[in-house]
Design a protein around this motif. Structure first.
Motif, PDB file in Angstrom:
ATOM      1  N   HIS A 387      17.119  -4.090  -2.382  1.00 23.64           N
ATOM      2  CA  HIS A 387      17.777  -4.915  -1.264  1.00 23.64           C
ATOM      3  C   HIS A 387      18.597  -4.626  -0.165  1.00 23.64           C
ATOM      4  O   HIS A 387      18.025  -4.963   1.113  1.00 23.64           O
ATOM      5  CB  HIS A 387      18.030  -6.004  -2.226  1.00 23.64           C
ATOM      6  N   LYS A 388      19.207  -3.686  -0.547  1.00 20.95           N
ATOM      7  CA  LYS A 388      19.979  -3.036   0.623  1.00 20.95           C
ATOM      8  C   LYS A 388      19.281  -2.214   1.548  1.00 20.95           C
ATOM      9  O   LYS A 388      19.353  -2.108   2.948  1.00 20.95           O
ATOM     10  CB  LYS A 388      21.174  -1.551   0.241  1.00 20.95           C
ATOM     11  N   PHE A 389      17.855  -2.042   1.240  1.00 17.52           N
ATOM     12  CA  PHE A 389      17.734  -1.095   2.163  1.00 17.52           C
ATOM     13  C   PHE A 389      16.563  -1.475   2.499  1.00 17.52           C
ATOM     14  O   PHE A 389      15.249  -1.476   3.257  1.00 17.52           O
ATOM     15  CB  PHE A 389      17.090   0.280   1.675  1.00 17.52           C
ATOM     16  N   GLY A 390      16.439  -2.976   2.347  1.00 13.93           N
ATOM     17  CA  GLY A 390      15.227  -4.463   2.878  1.00 13.93           C
ATOM     18  C   GLY A 390      14.012  -4.680   2.484  1.00 13.93           C
ATOM     19  O   GLY A 390      13.041  -5.115   2.642  1.00 13.93           O
ATOM     20  N   LEU A 391      14.452  -3.832   1.116  1.00 12.66           N
ATOM     21  CA  LEU A 391      12.778  -4.010   0.268  1.00 12.66           C
ATOM     22  C   LEU A 391      13.121  -5.094  -0.514  1.00 12.66           C
ATOM     23  O   LEU A 391      14.564  -5.044  -1.263  1.00 12.66           O
ATOM     24  CB  LEU A 391      12.608  -2.748  -0.727  1.00 12.66           C
ATOM     25  N   HIS A 392      11.516  -5.496  -1.114  1.00  4.91           N
ATOM     26  CA  HIS A 392      11.771  -5.854  -1.755  1.00  4.91           C
ATOM     27  C   HIS A 392      11.681  -5.681  -3.606  1.00  4.91           C
ATOM     28  O   HIS A 392      11.502  -4.634  -3.129  1.00  4.91           O
ATOM     29  CB  HIS A 392      10.586  -7.227  -2.020  1.00  4.91           C
ATOM     30  N   GLY A 393      12.521  -6.524  -4.196  1.00  3.82           N
ATOM     31  CA  GLY A 393      12.107  -5.598  -5.566  1.00  3.82           C
ATOM     32  C   GLY A 393      10.906  -5.105  -6.451  1.00  3.82           C
ATOM     33  O   GLY A 393      10.851  -4.205  -7.175  1.00  3.82           O
ATOM     34  N   LYS A 394       9.767  -6.406  -5.731  1.00  2.00           N
ATOM     35  CA  LYS A 394       8.974  -6.170  -6.553  1.00  2.00           C
ATOM     36  C   LYS A 394       8.293  -5.156  -5.955  1.00  2.00           C
ATOM     37  O   LYS A 394       7.154  -4.622  -6.512  1.00  2.00           O
ATOM     38  CB  LYS A 394       7.546  -7.181  -6.233  1.00  2.00           C
ATOM     39  N   SER A 395       9.167  -4.202  -4.740  1.00  2.00           N
ATOM     40  CA  SER A 395       8.071  -3.548  -3.955  1.00  2.00           C
ATOM     41  C   SER A 395       8.177  -1.706  -4.808  1.00  2.00           C
ATOM     42  O   SER A 395       7.243  -1.424  -5.247  1.00  2.00           O
ATOM     43  CB  SER A 395       8.825  -2.713  -2.320  1.00  2.00           C
ATOM     44  N   PHE A 396       9.158  -1.784  -6.069  1.00  3.21           N
ATOM     45  CA  PHE A 396       9.176  -0.782  -6.786  1.00  3.21           C
ATOM     46  C   PHE A 396       7.533  -0.669  -7.387  1.00  3.21           C
ATOM     47  O   PHE A 396       7.191   0.848  -7.829  1.00  3.21           O
ATOM     48  CB  PHE A 396       9.994  -0.653  -8.066  1.00  3.21           C
ATOM     49  N   ILE A 397       6.709  -1.551  -7.676  1.00  2.61           N
ATOM     50  CA  ILE A 397       5.665  -0.955  -9.143  1.00  2.61           C
ATOM     51  C   ILE A 397       4.644  -0.433  -7.897  1.00  2.61           C
ATOM     52  O   ILE A 397       4.046   0.553  -8.242  1.00  2.61           O
ATOM     53  CB  ILE A 397       4.947  -2.564  -9.666  1.00  2.61           C
ATOM     54  N   PRO A 398       4.251  -1.543  -6.622  1.00  3.23           N
ATOM     55  CA  PRO A 398       3.118   0.117  -6.043  1.00  3.23           C
ATOM     56  C   PRO A 398       4.288   1.440  -5.426  1.00  3.23           C
ATOM     57  O   PRO A 398       3.085   2.314  -5.820  1.00  3.23           O
ATOM     58  CB  PRO A 398       3.348  -1.058  -4.339  1.00  3.23           C
ATOM     59  N   LEU A 399       5.607   1.394  -5.239  1.00  2.00           N
ATOM     60  CA  LEU A 399       5.797   2.523  -5.154  1.00  2.00           C
ATOM     61  C   LEU A 399       5.627   3.706  -6.049  1.00  2.00           C
ATOM     62  O   LEU A 399       5.795   4.621  -5.592  1.00  2.00           O
ATOM     63  CB  LEU A 399       7.014   2.889  -4.861  1.00  2.00           C
ATOM     64  N   VAL A 400       6.180   3.145  -7.323  1.00  2.00           N
ATOM     65  CA  VAL A 400       5.500   3.920  -8.501  1.00  2.00           C
ATOM     66  C   VAL A 400       4.371   4.242  -8.654  1.00  2.00           C
ATOM     67  O   VAL A 400       4.198   5.280  -8.692  1.00  2.00           O
ATOM     68  CB  VAL A 400       6.017   3.132  -9.818  1.00  2.00           C
ATOM     69  N   SER A 401       3.632   3.010  -8.552  1.00  2.00           N
ATOM     70  CA  SER A 401       1.932   3.114  -8.874  1.00  2.00           C
ATOM     71  C   SER A 401       1.888   4.637  -7.574  1.00  2.00           C
ATOM     72  O   SER A 401       0.501   5.423  -7.828  1.00  2.00           O
ATOM     73  CB  SER A 401       1.127   2.721  -8.149  1.00  2.00           C
ATOM     74  N   GLY A 402       2.744   4.802  -6.668  1.00  2.00           N
ATOM     75  CA  GLY A 402       2.005   6.151  -5.343  1.00  2.00           C
ATOM     76  C   GLY A 402       2.319   6.840  -5.955  1.00  2.00           C
ATOM     77  O   GLY A 402       1.966   8.273  -5.699  1.00  2.00           O
ATOM     78  N   PHE A 403       3.177   7.268  -6.915  1.00  2.00           N
ATOM     79  CA  PHE A 403       3.272   8.366  -7.279  1.00  2.00           C
ATOM     80  C   PHE A 403       2.267   9.699  -8.052  1.00  2.00           C
ATOM     81  O   PHE A 403       1.638  10.379  -8.630  1.00  2.00           O
ATOM     82  CB  PHE A 403       4.529   8.916  -8.560  1.00  2.00           C
ATOM     83  N   GLY A 404       0.898   8.108  -8.882  1.00  2.00           N
ATOM     84  CA  GLY A 404      -0.006   8.608  -9.180  1.00  2.00           C
ATOM     85  C   GLY A 404      -0.906   9.322  -7.646  1.00  2.00           C
ATOM     86  O   GLY A 404      -1.399   9.706  -7.379  1.00  2.00           O
ATOM     87  N   CYS A 405      -1.380   7.610  -7.407  1.00  3.44           N
ATOM     88  CA  CYS A 405      -2.257   8.153  -6.104  1.00  3.44           C
ATOM     89  C   CYS A 405      -2.033   7.017  -5.434  1.00  3.44           C
ATOM     90  O   CYS A 405      -1.529   5.869  -5.241  1.00  3.44           O
ATOM     91  CB  CYS A 405      -3.691   7.806  -6.391  1.00  3.44           C
ATOM     92  N   SER A 406      -2.184   7.676  -4.271  1.00  4.87           N
ATOM     93  CA  SER A 406      -1.786   5.626  -3.207  1.00  4.87           C
ATOM     94  C   SER A 406      -3.031   4.915  -2.977  1.00  4.87           C
ATOM     95  O   SER A 406      -2.449   3.869  -2.425  1.00  4.87           O
ATOM     96  CB  SER A 406      -1.735   6.911  -1.623  1.00  4.87           C
ATOM     97  N   VAL A 407      -3.703   4.924  -3.092  1.00  5.44           N
ATOM     98  CA  VAL A 407      -5.146   3.981  -3.213  1.00  5.44           C
ATOM     99  C   VAL A 407      -4.959   2.736  -4.565  1.00  5.44           C
ATOM    100  O   VAL A 407      -4.554   1.697  -3.801  1.00  5.44           O
ATOM    101  CB  VAL A 407      -6.237   4.780  -3.254  1.00  5.44           C
ATOM    102  N   PRO A 408      -4.405   2.882  -4.929  1.00  6.94           N
ATOM    103  CA  PRO A 408      -4.388   1.642  -5.938  1.00  6.94           C
ATOM    104  C   PRO A 408      -3.054   1.519  -6.086  1.00  6.94           C
ATOM    105  O   PRO A 408      -3.064  -0.231  -5.720  1.00  6.94           O
ATOM    106  CB  PRO A 408      -4.292   2.014  -7.555  1.00  6.94           C
ATOM    107  N   ALA A 409      -2.044   1.918  -5.285  1.00  4.20           N
ATOM    108  CA  ALA A 409      -0.437   1.950  -5.045  1.00  4.20           C
ATOM    109  C   ALA A 409      -0.915   0.700  -3.378  1.00  4.20           C
ATOM    110  O   ALA A 409      -0.181  -0.471  -3.591  1.00  4.20           O
ATOM    111  CB  ALA A 409       0.296   3.057  -4.105  1.00  4.20           C
TER     112      ALA A 409
END
Ligand SMILES: Nc1nc2c(ncn2[C@@H]2O[C@H](COP(=O)(O)OP(=O)(O)O)[C@@H](O)[C@H]2O)c(=O)[nH]1
Ligand SMILES: [Mg+2]
Lengths: 699, 72
Positions: A387-409
């Motif tokens: 939140h301090k960095f202007g991101l929504h908490g839910k953003s975490f889920i796409p971001l974690v998927s991003g560690f696997g592959c950016s497409v599903p993220a």
């Protein structure tokens, strides 16, 4: 044969996708958090002379259109042709789930309710009388368990039976006051012989909810004038009775009363334990102070494993491909064919396959995160920080998927309601190093650092990438995506021990995809790189050298001349020419033209980077020597500062072509892709420049 | 008192939800409505985010959203 079109609807994380996997032997993605399925997917299969066509829709808590995925579901239900709705319900949390069911029933379609997670319900002491519940709701209810595969056949039979019912009577009984108003409107509509796709009762309910689409459809018809007064009258009565002017509130009240009534009549709860399994684990993992450190420790452990365990089979694979290259060459002789197969195809594909063990371990880690229910917890732990960095908490889920592959993220970002939040998340997903970049890191870290540091360094690379992404988010939020914060409300699923089969499916599927890519796309790219680095042929130069070689008197001079020729040919190949052209751009970062080319081909796919390096560093070497492993070659040809700067560049610059296309689609305009390209390339260049020069100071 | 004032482990009854339409609908689909019992499970660092439980549903919300829920 008739086709039964089924719309699969339910709240998030109730096992819709898992159920269809069991019913139709499909392989839809399953995970233990809300937002796994973000677009509709169709599964087809045949049973008992019927063709089933089941559309798996994203989960919705209620039929609203706040987020893209919810819109997909609502619009599908409103506008598409389907024969019946299969409503999947979590038996262990039935009251909340029936809330959506009542809403679905108001659509007045044929509905079958699957009471899923029966196995858990039994364990938790929740007993549902499905026949009684079915009578109250006016639909058939079937107890199922997607995991233990119970009730599947019965579910199919019920679907067929319901499909063959001639009519579907509207069965839902609201409170007396509400029913009375519905009744008034319906009788007026009947008098006026209003035609409508849905039943008149369903239409009346929509009018009572001030549904926008319904209003848009009617307000230009003559009947609207009279209808309006009738509806207004109904509103007045409702306002008076419910003591509020909020029609949503009133309808929500009705739904809640209905579900409460149904649950009291049909569900029995055994006495509960004070502390559930989930409570016990949460008191540690969600702990205010130790929660985050535990998460970081687990991530660190994952990267240690990735390197330590992954490097054991890696040595074998590396040796195997080196052997294969030599064998091919000695079998086919010193011909063009031998070179394209050995130095092109095998070197390129081998360089990618080399990292399969690391990829598997990484994907295993992500699969565990996704299927146990821990993912949402970490989103919770990190929300304040994000939140301090202007991101929504839910953003975490796409971001974690991003560690696997950016497409599903990129697709997973659809769960973010606000377009600005979503775009912001899309922009920084690339900072989360995807699985395809892992090979590059492992290669370079393995080449330049001692083995016992390697795991730590991998961890550091990933964390640094993520932190850079978050800082980038802050910058973007302050400049490009200014705006207010969106509310953060997210369900925490209960912990589930994933079955071995589920994990196996997920990980083996991803491993196969990686291998498939190596065997097709990477193979093609490697052969292309080989051609571009072996042509045009330079017969004159070769002749000149031939003459020189014949004149040479000792072995060493001959070998030196041979080397010089090979280098000359490589540098004057098509690839060499392109590489040299872009060299000035990359020279301040410490790269030679081969590294520059590798980065450029990496725009197609990150795996191509290692494939290209494999081909390019394989070609320039002396022909008669035995081929050494790829890691050796990197160590011999690239300096440490250049290596570090290369890693930094790879961390940040544009993900692959496929991901870029998906990014463009999700962001909605090619302009954003252009911004992303400029933004990431500029950042990557600057930081690599800093990294290179800093590293040079110390070496 | 509003929801964010509760201590960890406390239970309360919701008496009003003063949120906009969207948030209110979302809350009500989670069962967070007038008359519901809420149990506070956990706070994150700096108390920016909290986890609450209503019946069997656990949800994470920010204190800025919790402020909109009045409880006793
Ligand atoms: N115990 C149990 N777990 C289930 C059952 N069905 C699904 N699950 C789990 O519930 C989670 C959510 O499943 P998923 O199919 O992704 O739900 P969806 O969001 O509704 O599509 C996964 O962790 C599944 O393994 C079931 O019948 N019993
Ligand atoms: Mg799903």
């Amino acid at each position: 044969m008739s086709v039964i079109k089924v719309a699969l609807v339910g709240q998030p994380n109730v096992g819709k996708s898992a159920l269809i996997n069991s019913v139709g032997n499909a392989r839809l993605r399953v995970g233990n958090f809300s937002g796994v399925t973000v677009k509709k997917e169709v599964v087809r299969f045949t049973r008992d002379d019927y063709d089933f066509e089941i559309t798996d829709l994203p989960g919705s808590y209620s039929l609203t259109d706040y987020t893209i995925e919810e819109r997909v579901t609502k619009h599908y239900l409103d506008d598409n042709d389907y024969d019946l709705i299969l409503n999947v319900v979590d038996s262990t949390n039935i009251e909340r789930n029936l809330y959506l069911t009542t809403e679905l029933l108001s659509l007045n379609k044929k509905v079958v309710v699957a009471l899923n997670m029966t196995d858990e319900a039994v364990k938790e002491g929740v007993h549902i009388d499905e026949n009684q519940l079915g009578k109250i709701l006016g639909v058939s209810c079937v107890k199922t368990s997607a995991v233990e595969k119970t009730g599947i056949d019965e579910l199919i039979q019920t679907l067929i039976k319901t499909y063959n019912l001639r009519e579907n009577r509207f069965h839902l009984q609201f409170s007396e006051v509400y029913e009375q108003e519905i009744c008034h409107i319906v009788s007026f509509l009947e008098e006026k012989k209003v035609q409508c796709k849905i039943s008149l009762k369903a239409l009346a309910i929509k009018l009572l909810r001030e549904d926008k689409d319904t209003y848009l459809r009617f307000h230009e018809e003559p009947v609207w004038i009279e209808l309006q007064t009738i509806v207004n009258e109904a509103y007045k009565h409702l306002y008076l009775h419910y003591d509020t002017k909020d029609l949503d509130d009133i309808f929500n009240d009705e739904k809640l009363a209905l579900t409460k009534g149904a649950v009291i009549e049909t569900v029995q709860f055994d006495k509960q334990e004070k502390q559930t399994f989930t409570d016990k684990i949460d008191s540690l993992l969600m702990h205010q102070f130790v929660g985050l450190p535990i998460f970081l420790f687990m991530m660190w452990g994952l990267f240690q494993l990735t390197f330590e365990v992954g490097s054991i089979p890696m040595d074998w694979i590396d040796a195997f491909f080196a052997l294969l290259i030599d064998a091919t060459k000695s079998f086919l002789g010193d011909t063009e064919l031998a070179s394209v197969i050995a130095d092109g195809a095998i070197a390129g594909v081998g360089a990618v396959v080399l990292f399969l063990p690391n990829i598997i371990i990484l994907f295993l880690g992500i699969a565990l995160l996704e299927t146990t229910g821990y993912m949402s917890r970490v989103a919770f732990l990190l929300d304040g920080f994000f939140h301090k960095f202007g991101l929504h908490g839910k953003s975490f889920i796409p971001l974690v998927s991003g560690f696997g592959c950016s497409v599903p993220a990129y697709m997973a970002a659809r769960t973010l309601k606000n377009d600005r939040d979503r775009l912001l998340t899309l922009f920084i997903i690339g900072f989360m190093s995807c699985g395809a970049r892992l090979p590059i890191y492992v290669l370079f870290v393995g080449a330049f650092f001692a083995e016992h540091h390697a795991g730590n360094l991998l961890f550091l690379i990933y964390i640094t990438g993520a932190l850079l992404g978050i800082i980038a988010a802050k910058v973007l939020k302050m400049t490009a995506f200014k705006g207010d914060d969106e509310p953060f409300v997210m369900e925490m699923p209960k912990y589930r021990l994933p079955s071995f089969k589920l994990i196996w499916h997920t990980v083996s599927g991803q491993a196969m995809m990686y291998l498939k890519k190596a065997g097709t796309f990477i193979l093609l790219a490697s052969v292309l790189v080989w051609f571009a680095s072996n042509y045009p042929k330079l017969p004159e130069i070769e002749q000149q050298y031939q003459v020189k070689i014949e004149q040479a008197d000792n072995e060493r001079a001959i070998s030196a001349l041979n080397n010089e020729l090979a280098q000359y040919k490589l540098e004057h190949s098509y690839l060499g020419i392109i590489g040299h052209a872009s060299e000035p751009f990359f020279a301040p970062l410490g790269y030679d033209w081969r590294m520059a080319i590798a980065l450029e081909t990496g725009l197609a796919a990150k795996e191509v980077v290692v494939a290209t390096l494999g081909v390019l560093y394989g070609l320039g070497e002396e022909q008669d020597e035995e081929s050494s492993g790829l890691i050796e070659k990197i160590r011999a040809n690239i300096s440490l500062p250049a290596g570090i700067s290369f890693i930094v560049f790879v961390m940040i610059y544009l993900p692959c072509l496929a991901a870029s296309m998906v990014f463009m689609r999700e962001a909605g305009s090619w302009k954003y892709l252009a911004y992303l390209f400029v933004f990431t390339t500029a950042t990557a260049w600057s930081l690599s420049f800093i990294a290179f020069n800093t590293a040079q100071l110390f070496t | 008192m509003t929801l964010d004032n509760l201590k960890k482990g406390q239970t309360a009854v919701v008496i009003a939800v003063n949120a906009g339409k969207e948030l209110k609908n979302r809350f009500s689909s989670f069962g967070l409505v007038k008359g519901a019992y809420v149990y506070t499970e956990e706070y994150s660092l700096a108390k920016k985010t909290m986890e609450i439980r209503i019946n069997k549903t656990r949800i994470a919300i920010r204190s800025s959203e919790a402020e909109k829920v009045e409880v006793v």
